[in-house]
Design an enzyme around this catalytic site. Structure first.
Site, short mmCIF file in Angstrom:
data_model
loop_
_atom_site.label_atom_id
_atom_site.label_comp_id
_atom_site.label_asym_id
_atom_site.label_seq_id
_atom_site.Cartn_x
_atom_site.Cartn_y
_atom_site.Cartn_z
N HIS A 1 52.35 71.50 20.68
CA HIS A 1 52.41 70.56 21.71
C HIS A 1 50.79 70.01 22.20
O HIS A 1 50.29 70.88 22.67
CB HIS A 1 53.06 71.30 23.04
CG HIS A 1 53.78 69.90 23.84
ND1 HIS A 1 54.99 69.80 23.55
CD2 HIS A 1 53.24 69.28 24.72
CE1 HIS A 1 55.54 68.93 24.46
NE2 HIS A 1 54.21 68.38 25.20
N HIS B 1 63.30 68.39 15.72
CA HIS B 1 63.65 68.90 17.09
C HIS B 1 65.06 67.97 17.40
O HIS B 1 64.83 67.07 18.41
CB HIS B 1 62.59 68.75 18.12
CG HIS B 1 62.92 69.48 19.44
ND1 HIS B 1 62.03 70.24 20.28
CD2 HIS B 1 64.29 69.74 20.00
CE1 HIS B 1 62.41 70.60 21.15
NE2 HIS B 1 64.01 70.32 21.28
N GLU C 1 63.73 72.95 15.65
CA GLU C 1 63.60 73.43 16.84
C GLU C 1 64.43 72.82 17.83
O GLU C 1 65.23 71.89 17.57
CB GLU C 1 62.05 72.55 17.33
CG GLU C 1 60.99 73.04 16.69
CD GLU C 1 59.79 72.45 17.50
OE1 GLU C 1 58.51 73.03 17.12
OE2 GLU C 1 59.94 71.31 18.18
#
EC number: 2.6.99.2
Length: 237
Positions: free
Chosen positions: A190, A43, A70
């Site tokens: 998450h 990410h 991401e």
């Protein structure tokens, strides 16, 4: 079996804290793949405070599992993804000052924007996923953008499960069922961990992939990286 994609941002954070190239994120990713993980997630953010754009370019040629990138689709990110051509891109509405991702997309408000970005990525053969809260109208909105998958934002589940809420996975299960009916694949991520992952998987249907980084790398400090990955894979079977 639900696939495990390991987010290696925290390995890059450790490297950046000292400078130099230890630990080496490419070598770490190759080890993680050899230990059985089915994917690598990164990410990158504009300030490159953990994964750097150069890391993405270094990783692409050596990875043998699915590569998932991401991020917020600003132009710099779009250009990076089109160059790297990962298996999957996950669109996340990062706020500039966010320490970590803290909200999913309003897929109704941003539908036209998402449609354009998704169409571009899909034209290059890249599977697209949208990071969303477990809210049915946003699942329906995601389907209208042309996305291939959603990634359910699981922080609320993790917090409520830790408090003993046995219904913590219910809204996620309902959204997963709706997504499946609408032709969307279902990912999640998450704050999933060894403590809560089995409950989540057992209660949320159609789960194709989980992306886990912070908890997995933290647990690996105590258990070792290889053993930790094996423990996750056992839970996902």
């Amino acid at each position: 079996m639900t696939k495990l994609s390991v987010n290696i941002n925290k390995i890059a954070t450790l490297r950046n804290a000292r400078g130099g190239d230890v630990p080496n994120v490419v070598e770490a990713a190759r080890k993680i793949e050899s230990f059985g993980a089915e994917g690598i997630t990164v990410h990158p953010r504009p300030d490159e405070r953990h994964i750097r754009y150069a890391d993405v370019k270094d990783l692409k040629p050596v990875l043998t599992t699915e590569f998932n990138i991401e991020g917020k689709p600003i132009q710099q990110f779009i250009d990076l993804v089109l160059e790297a051509k990962p298996a999957q891109v996950t669109l996340v509405p990062d706020a500039e000052d966010a320490i970590t991702s803290n909200a999913g997309w309003d897929t109704i408000k941003h539908k036209d924007y998402l449609k354009d970005v998704i169409a571009l990525f899909k034209s290059h053969g890249i599977r697209t996923s949208i990071f969303v809260d477990p809210v049915k109208k946003f699942i329906e909105g995601a389907a209208e953008t042309g996305a291939d998958r959603i990634e359910l934002y699981t922080e609320a589940f993790a917090v409520n499960y830790a408090k003993g809420d046995k219904n913590a996975a219910k809204p996620y299960a309902e959204c997963a069922e709706l997504a499946h009916k609408l032709g969307l694949g279902v990912n999640a991520g998450h704050d999933l961990s060894l403590e809560n992952l089995k409950f989540f998987k057992d209660n949320v249907p159609h789960l194709a992939e989980v992306s886990i980084g912070h908890a997995l790398i933290s647990e690996a400090l105590y258990l070792g990286l290889e053993k930790t990955i094996h423990e996750y894979l056992k839970l996902l079977k």
